[in-house]
Design a protein around this motif. Structure first.
Motif, PDB file in Angstrom:
ATOM      1  N   LYS A 109      20.958   9.200  -2.145  1.00 60.02           N
ATOM      2  CA  LYS A 109      20.702  10.629  -2.007  1.00 60.02           C
ATOM      3  C   LYS A 109      21.384  11.208  -0.774  1.00 60.02           C
ATOM      4  O   LYS A 109      21.829  12.357  -0.783  1.00 60.02           O
ATOM      5  N   LEU A 110      21.455  10.429   0.285  1.00 55.52           N
ATOM      6  CA  LEU A 110      22.098  10.901   1.512  1.00 55.52           C
ATOM      7  C   LEU A 110      23.568  11.211   1.254  1.00 55.52           C
ATOM      8  O   LEU A 110      24.111  12.161   1.822  1.00 55.52           O
ATOM      9  N   GLY A 111      24.185  10.423   0.404  1.00 55.14           N
ATOM     10  CA  GLY A 111      25.570  10.693   0.044  1.00 55.14           C
ATOM     11  C   GLY A 111      25.713  11.876  -0.898  1.00 55.14           C
ATOM     12  O   GLY A 111      26.701  12.600  -0.866  1.00 55.14           O
ATOM     13  N   ASP A 112      24.705  12.102  -1.736  1.00 51.97           N
ATOM     14  CA  ASP A 112      24.754  13.193  -2.714  1.00 51.97           C
ATOM     15  C   ASP A 112      24.648  14.574  -2.072  1.00 51.97           C
ATOM     16  O   ASP A 112      25.135  15.553  -2.640  1.00 51.97           O
ATOM     17  N   TYR A 113      24.021  14.642  -0.901  1.00 51.72           N
ATOM     18  CA  TYR A 113      23.734  15.957  -0.309  1.00 51.72           C
ATOM     19  C   TYR A 113      24.423  16.142   1.037  1.00 51.72           C
ATOM     20  O   TYR A 113      23.847  16.660   1.987  1.00 51.72           O
ATOM     21  N   ALA A 114      25.668  15.728   1.116  1.00 47.16           N
ATOM     22  CA  ALA A 114      26.423  15.890   2.358  1.00 47.16           C
ATOM     23  C   ALA A 114      26.758  17.359   2.576  1.00 47.16           C
ATOM     24  O   ALA A 114      27.226  18.053   1.678  1.00 47.16           O
ATOM     25  N   VAL A 115      26.502  17.829   3.797  1.00 48.92           N
ATOM     26  CA  VAL A 115      26.770  19.219   4.178  1.00 48.92           C
ATOM     27  C   VAL A 115      27.756  19.212   5.334  1.00 48.92           C
ATOM     28  O   VAL A 115      27.528  18.557   6.356  1.00 48.92           O
ATOM     29  N   MET A 116      28.861  19.930   5.201  1.00 54.27           N
ATOM     30  CA  MET A 116      29.869  19.949   6.247  1.00 54.27           C
ATOM     31  C   MET A 116      29.397  20.755   7.461  1.00 54.27           C
ATOM     32  O   MET A 116      28.682  21.744   7.330  1.00 54.27           O
ATOM     33  N   THR A 117      29.834  20.341   8.653  1.00 55.32           N
ATOM     34  CA  THR A 117      29.648  21.164   9.839  1.00 55.32           C
ATOM     35  C   THR A 117      30.666  22.300   9.807  1.00 55.32           C
ATOM     36  O   THR A 117      31.635  22.261   9.063  1.00 55.32           O
ATOM     37  N   ASP A 118      30.448  23.324  10.620  1.00 53.21           N
ATOM     38  CA  ASP A 118      31.346  24.465  10.652  1.00 53.21           C
ATOM     39  C   ASP A 118      32.780  24.023  10.965  1.00 53.21           C
ATOM     40  O   ASP A 118      33.004  23.335  11.968  1.00 53.21           O
ATOM     41  N   ASP A 119      33.706  24.408  10.129  1.00 53.92           N
ATOM     42  CA  ASP A 119      35.140  24.162  10.319  1.00 53.92           C
ATOM     43  C   ASP A 119      35.544  22.695  10.193  1.00 53.92           C
ATOM     44  O   ASP A 119      36.719  22.369  10.395  1.00 53.92           O
ATOM     45  N   GLY A 120      34.609  21.829   9.856  1.00 55.93           N
ATOM     46  CA  GLY A 120      34.927  20.401   9.808  1.00 55.93           C
ATOM     47  C   GLY A 120      36.067  20.071   8.872  1.00 55.93           C
ATOM     48  O   GLY A 120      37.030  19.394   9.261  1.00 55.93           O
ATOM     49  N   TYR A 121      35.979  20.551   7.640  1.00 55.01           N
ATOM     50  CA  TYR A 121      37.028  20.227   6.676  1.00 55.01           C
ATOM     51  C   TYR A 121      38.345  20.890   7.053  1.00 55.01           C
ATOM     52  O   TYR A 121      39.409  20.262   7.013  1.00 55.01           O
ATOM     53  N   ASP A 122      38.291  22.163   7.415  1.00 59.98           N
ATOM     54  CA  ASP A 122      39.516  22.906   7.720  1.00 59.98           C
ATOM     55  C   ASP A 122      40.264  22.309   8.908  1.00 59.98           C
ATOM     56  O   ASP A 122      41.498  22.222   8.904  1.00 59.98           O
ATOM     57  N   VAL A 123      39.535  21.903   9.939  1.00 58.10           N
ATOM     58  CA  VAL A 123      40.172  21.305  11.112  1.00 58.10           C
ATOM     59  C   VAL A 123      40.845  19.990  10.739  1.00 58.10           C
ATOM     60  O   VAL A 123      42.004  19.741  11.103  1.00 58.10           O
ATOM     61  N   CYS A 124      40.145  19.146  10.002  1.00 53.58           N
ATOM     62  CA  CYS A 124      40.732  17.869   9.578  1.00 53.58           C
ATOM     63  C   CYS A 124      41.937  18.082   8.667  1.00 53.58           C
ATOM     64  O   CYS A 124      42.945  17.376   8.779  1.00 53.58           O
ATOM     65  N   ALA A 125      41.832  19.056   7.775  1.00 54.37           N
ATOM     66  CA  ALA A 125      42.929  19.321   6.849  1.00 54.37           C
ATOM     67  C   ALA A 125      44.176  19.765   7.601  1.00 54.37           C
ATOM     68  O   ALA A 125      45.294  19.317   7.306  1.00 54.37           O
ATOM     69  N   GLN A 126      43.995  20.639   8.573  1.00 53.27           N
ATOM     70  CA  GLN A 126      45.148  21.127   9.337  1.00 53.27           C
ATOM     71  C   GLN A 126      45.759  20.007  10.179  1.00 53.27           C
ATOM     72  O   GLN A 126      46.980  19.865  10.247  1.00 53.27           O
ATOM     73  N   LEU A 127      44.907  19.185  10.796  1.00 57.36           N
ATOM     74  CA  LEU A 127      45.414  18.107  11.642  1.00 57.36           C
ATOM     75  C   LEU A 127      46.073  16.994  10.835  1.00 57.36           C
ATOM     76  O   LEU A 127      46.935  16.276  11.349  1.00 57.36           O
ATOM     77  N   SER A 128      45.679  16.869   9.578  1.00 59.48           N
ATOM     78  CA  SER A 128      46.239  15.805   8.744  1.00 59.48           C
ATOM     79  C   SER A 128      47.735  15.997   8.507  1.00 59.48           C
ATOM     80  O   SER A 128      48.432  15.057   8.126  1.00 59.48           O
ATOM     81  N   ARG A 129      48.243  17.187   8.758  1.00 55.14           N
ATOM     82  CA  ARG A 129      49.665  17.464   8.559  1.00 55.14           C
ATOM     83  C   ARG A 129      50.529  16.828   9.651  1.00 55.14           C
ATOM     84  O   ARG A 129      51.709  16.573   9.442  1.00 55.14           O
ATOM     85  N   SER A 130      49.925  16.586  10.802  1.00 57.85           N
ATOM     86  CA  SER A 130      50.735  16.082  11.921  1.00 57.85           C
ATOM     87  C   SER A 130      50.155  14.860  12.622  1.00 57.85           C
ATOM     88  O   SER A 130      50.826  14.259  13.459  1.00 57.85           O
ATOM     89  N   LYS A 131      48.904  14.477  12.281  1.00 58.01           N
ATOM     90  CA  LYS A 131      48.243  13.377  12.962  1.00 58.01           C
ATOM     91  C   LYS A 131      47.815  12.292  11.970  1.00 58.01           C
ATOM     92  O   LYS A 131      47.601  12.566  10.792  1.00 58.01           O
ATOM     93  N   LYS A 132      47.652  11.084  12.481  1.00 57.04           N
ATOM     94  CA  LYS A 132      47.003  10.020  11.732  1.00 57.04           C
ATOM     95  C   LYS A 132      45.515  10.098  12.046  1.00 57.04           C
ATOM     96  O   LYS A 132      45.120  10.095  13.217  1.00 57.04           O
ATOM     97  N   GLN A 133      44.689  10.197  11.004  1.00 55.26           N
ATOM     98  CA  GLN A 133      43.254  10.368  11.205  1.00 55.26           C
ATOM     99  C   GLN A 133      42.475   9.229  10.549  1.00 55.26           C
ATOM    100  O   GLN A 133      42.806   8.804   9.440  1.00 55.26           O
TER     101      GLN A 133
END
Length: 231
Positions: A96-120
Protein backbone atom coordinates in the motif's frame (compact mmCIF):
# COMPACT_ATOMS: atom_id res chain seq x y z
CA UNK A 1 29.18 29.53 -6.03
CA UNK A 2 28.18 26.78 -8.44
CA UNK A 3 30.21 23.60 -8.69
CA UNK A 4 29.97 21.31 -11.69
CA UNK A 5 28.47 18.19 -10.13
CA UNK A 6 28.09 15.27 -12.50
CA UNK A 7 26.53 12.68 -10.17
CA UNK A 8 23.46 13.41 -8.05
CA UNK A 9 22.43 10.93 -5.36
CA UNK A 10 18.81 11.37 -4.30
CA UNK A 11 17.13 10.23 -1.13
CA UNK A 12 13.51 9.28 -1.84
CA UNK A 13 11.24 9.56 1.21
CA UNK A 14 10.63 13.11 2.46
CA UNK A 15 12.90 14.43 -0.29
CA UNK A 16 11.26 13.53 -3.61
CA UNK A 17 8.21 11.76 -2.18
CA UNK A 18 6.00 13.18 0.56
CA UNK A 19 6.32 10.22 2.88
CA UNK A 20 3.96 11.52 5.58
CA UNK A 21 1.09 11.79 3.11
CA UNK A 22 1.79 8.33 1.70
CA UNK A 23 2.16 6.90 5.19
CA UNK A 24 -1.20 8.25 6.36
CA UNK A 25 -3.18 6.87 3.43
CA UNK A 26 -1.42 3.51 3.37
CA UNK A 27 -1.67 2.96 7.12
CA UNK A 28 -5.39 3.75 7.26
CA UNK A 29 -6.08 1.48 4.28
CA UNK A 30 -4.17 -1.40 5.87
CA UNK A 31 -5.91 -1.21 9.22
CA UNK A 32 -9.32 -0.91 7.55
CA UNK A 33 -8.68 -4.34 6.04
CA UNK A 34 -8.21 -5.60 9.62
CA UNK A 35 -11.46 -3.92 10.71
CA UNK A 36 -9.82 -0.96 12.48
CA UNK A 37 -10.47 2.70 11.67
CA UNK A 38 -7.47 4.88 12.53
CA UNK A 39 -7.67 8.58 13.35
CA UNK A 40 -5.06 11.12 12.31
CA UNK A 41 -3.92 11.11 15.93
CA UNK A 42 -3.40 7.35 15.75
CA UNK A 43 -1.32 7.79 12.60
CA UNK A 44 0.81 10.39 14.39
CA UNK A 45 1.49 7.86 17.16
CA UNK A 46 2.58 5.25 14.62
CA UNK A 47 4.68 7.78 12.74
CA UNK A 48 6.70 8.59 15.85
CA UNK A 49 7.19 4.91 16.67
CA UNK A 50 8.28 4.26 13.09
CA UNK A 51 10.68 7.22 13.10
CA UNK A 52 12.31 6.02 16.31
CA UNK A 53 12.84 2.54 14.90
CA UNK A 54 14.37 3.85 11.66
CA UNK A 55 16.77 5.99 13.67
CA UNK A 56 17.70 2.91 15.70
CA UNK A 57 18.23 1.01 12.46
CA UNK A 58 20.64 3.53 10.92
CA UNK A 59 22.58 3.52 14.18
CA UNK A 60 22.98 -0.24 13.86
CA UNK A 61 20.88 -0.97 16.94
CA UNK A 62 18.36 -3.35 15.36
CA UNK A 63 17.98 -5.66 12.38
CA UNK A 64 15.70 -4.41 9.63
CA UNK A 65 13.55 -7.55 9.53
CA UNK A 66 12.94 -7.23 13.27
CA UNK A 67 12.25 -3.51 13.11
CA UNK A 68 9.64 -3.75 10.36
CA UNK A 69 7.41 -6.00 12.46
CA UNK A 70 8.20 -4.62 15.90
CA UNK A 71 7.02 -1.10 15.02
CA UNK A 72 3.55 -2.56 14.37
CA UNK A 73 3.70 -4.67 17.51
CA UNK A 74 4.43 -1.55 19.58
CA UNK A 75 1.71 0.39 17.80
CA UNK A 76 -1.09 -2.16 18.26
CA UNK A 77 -0.07 -2.61 21.88
CA UNK A 78 -0.24 1.14 22.49
CA UNK A 79 -3.71 1.25 20.93
CA UNK A 80 -4.77 -1.90 22.86
CA UNK A 81 -5.76 -3.69 19.67
CA UNK A 82 -6.28 -7.46 19.54
CA UNK A 83 -6.17 -9.94 16.69
CA UNK A 84 -3.69 -8.06 14.49
CA UNK A 85 -1.11 -10.21 12.69
CA UNK A 86 1.82 -7.79 12.60
CA UNK A 87 3.77 -9.82 10.06
CA UNK A 88 0.80 -9.77 7.69
CA UNK A 89 0.24 -6.09 8.44
CA UNK A 90 3.79 -5.19 7.49
CA UNK A 91 3.58 -7.15 4.23
CA UNK A 92 0.34 -5.41 3.28
CA UNK A 93 1.73 -2.03 4.30
CA UNK A 94 4.73 -2.37 1.98
CA UNK A 95 2.37 -2.82 -0.96
CA UNK A 96 0.00 0.00 0.00
CA UNK A 97 2.87 2.37 0.72
CA UNK A 98 3.97 1.97 -2.87
CA UNK A 99 0.43 2.39 -4.20
CA UNK A 100 -0.08 5.80 -2.61
CA UNK A 101 3.14 7.65 -3.33
CA UNK A 102 2.71 11.43 -3.29
CA UNK A 103 5.36 13.67 -4.83
CA UNK A 104 6.88 16.59 -2.94
CA UNK A 105 6.57 20.03 -4.54
CA UNK A 106 8.63 20.22 -7.75
CA UNK A 107 10.20 16.82 -7.11
CA UNK A 108 9.46 15.31 -10.49
CA UNK A 109 10.07 18.49 -12.49
CA UNK A 110 13.45 19.14 -10.86
CA UNK A 111 14.63 15.57 -11.47
CA UNK A 112 13.33 15.63 -15.03
CA UNK A 113 15.18 18.84 -15.85
CA UNK A 114 18.41 17.66 -14.21
CA UNK A 115 18.25 14.32 -16.00
CA UNK A 116 19.15 16.15 -19.23
CA UNK A 117 22.63 17.03 -18.00
CA UNK A 118 23.35 14.96 -14.86
CA UNK A 119 23.68 11.33 -13.85
CA UNK A 120 21.07 10.71 -11.15
CA UNK A 121 20.78 7.84 -8.69
CA UNK A 122 18.18 6.88 -6.10
CA UNK A 123 19.72 5.86 -2.76
CA UNK A 124 17.16 4.75 -0.20
CA UNK A 125 16.79 2.77 3.01
CA UNK A 126 13.19 1.85 2.25
CA UNK A 127 12.10 -1.68 1.43
CA UNK A 128 12.45 -2.94 -2.12
CA UNK A 129 8.72 -3.68 -2.48
CA UNK A 130 7.60 -0.20 -1.46
CA UNK A 131 10.37 1.81 -3.08
CA UNK A 132 10.24 0.10 -6.46
CA UNK A 133 6.48 0.67 -6.64
CA UNK A 134 6.87 4.33 -5.65
CA UNK A 135 9.47 4.93 -8.31
CA UNK A 136 7.32 3.20 -10.91
CA UNK A 137 3.99 4.92 -10.29
CA UNK A 138 5.52 8.39 -9.90
CA UNK A 139 7.64 8.02 -13.03
CA UNK A 140 10.79 8.86 -11.06
CA UNK A 141 12.38 5.51 -11.83
CA UNK A 142 12.72 6.40 -15.50
CA UNK A 143 14.71 9.52 -14.58
CA UNK A 144 17.41 7.65 -12.67
CA UNK A 145 20.56 6.10 -14.09
CA UNK A 146 20.67 3.68 -11.15
CA UNK A 147 18.57 2.69 -8.15
CA UNK A 148 20.16 1.51 -4.91
CA UNK A 149 17.86 0.15 -2.19
CA UNK A 150 19.29 -1.01 1.12
CA UNK A 151 17.29 -4.27 1.00
CA UNK A 152 19.15 -5.18 -2.17
CA UNK A 153 22.53 -3.62 -1.36
CA UNK A 154 22.71 -5.31 2.05
CA UNK A 155 23.63 -2.19 4.02
CA UNK A 156 21.70 0.84 5.24
CA UNK A 157 22.67 4.48 4.87
CA UNK A 158 24.82 5.94 6.47
CA UNK A 159 27.01 2.82 6.29
CA UNK A 160 29.89 3.65 3.97
CA UNK A 161 29.53 0.19 2.41
CA UNK A 162 26.15 1.21 1.02
CA UNK A 163 27.77 4.09 -0.84
CA UNK A 164 30.81 2.10 -1.86
CA UNK A 165 28.50 -0.42 -3.51
CA UNK A 166 26.74 2.36 -5.43
CA UNK A 167 30.00 3.98 -6.48
CA UNK A 168 31.35 0.65 -7.74
CA UNK A 169 28.44 0.36 -10.17
CA UNK A 170 29.08 3.74 -11.81
CA UNK A 171 31.68 3.77 -14.62
CA UNK A 172 34.55 6.22 -14.11
CA UNK A 173 32.97 7.56 -10.92
CA UNK A 174 34.67 10.58 -9.36
CA UNK A 175 33.58 11.39 -5.77
CA UNK A 176 34.65 15.02 -6.19
CA UNK A 177 31.85 15.43 -8.74
CA UNK A 178 29.15 13.83 -6.58
CA UNK A 179 26.42 15.40 -4.45
CA UNK A 180 24.02 13.69 -2.02
CA UNK A 181 20.60 15.35 -1.64
CA UNK A 182 18.35 14.32 1.24
CA UNK A 183 16.33 15.36 4.27
CA UNK A 184 17.88 13.11 6.91
CA UNK A 185 20.87 14.23 8.93
CA UNK A 186 21.44 10.77 10.37
CA UNK A 187 21.34 8.76 7.14
CA UNK A 188 21.79 11.12 4.17
CA UNK A 189 24.15 13.82 5.42
CA UNK A 190 26.11 11.50 7.70
CA UNK A 191 26.23 8.95 4.90
CA UNK A 192 27.69 11.51 2.52
CA UNK A 193 30.26 12.49 5.14
CA UNK A 194 31.22 8.85 5.62
CA UNK A 195 31.50 8.32 1.86
CA UNK A 196 33.58 11.42 1.22
CA UNK A 197 31.15 13.24 -1.06
CA UNK A 198 29.45 16.63 -0.80
CA UNK A 199 25.93 16.88 0.55
CA UNK A 200 22.88 19.12 0.31
CA UNK A 201 20.40 19.12 3.18
CA UNK A 202 16.79 19.47 2.03
CA UNK A 203 15.30 21.27 5.01
CA UNK A 204 11.92 22.77 4.04
CA UNK A 205 10.79 23.26 7.65
CA UNK A 206 13.93 25.05 8.77
CA UNK A 207 14.98 22.51 11.38
CA UNK A 208 18.04 23.19 13.52
CA UNK A 209 20.94 20.89 12.72
CA UNK A 210 22.12 20.53 16.30
CA UNK A 211 24.88 17.98 15.75
CA UNK A 212 28.04 19.95 15.00
CA UNK A 213 29.88 16.81 13.89
CA UNK A 214 27.79 16.58 10.69
CA UNK A 215 29.24 18.59 7.84
CA UNK A 216 26.70 20.14 5.47
CA UNK A 217 27.90 21.76 2.27
CA UNK A 218 24.56 23.21 1.18
CA UNK A 219 21.11 23.70 2.68
CA UNK A 220 17.91 24.30 0.70
CA UNK A 221 14.25 24.81 1.56
CA UNK A 222 12.90 24.12 -1.94
CA UNK A 223 14.16 21.63 -4.48
CA UNK A 224 14.35 24.33 -7.16
CA UNK A 225 17.19 25.94 -5.19
CA UNK A 226 19.29 22.98 -6.32
CA UNK A 227 19.69 24.60 -9.75
CA UNK A 228 21.83 27.30 -8.13
CA UNK A 229 24.16 24.65 -6.69
CA UNK A 230 24.75 21.90 -9.21
CA UNK A 231 25.94 23.93 -12.20
Amino acid sequence: MKKQYKYLFWDIDDTLIDFKSSEKVALKMCFQQFGVVLTDEDVAVYSQINHNYWELLVQGGIEKSTMLTRRFEDFVQQLSLDGIDCHAMNALYQVKLGDYAVMTDDGYDVCAQLSRSKKQYAVTNGTAVAQNKKLQITGLGALFDGIFISDVVGYEKPDVRFFQHAFSKIPDFNPEEALMIGDSLSSDMTGANNAGIHCCWFNPKGKVKGDASIQIDYEIKTLKELFEIVG
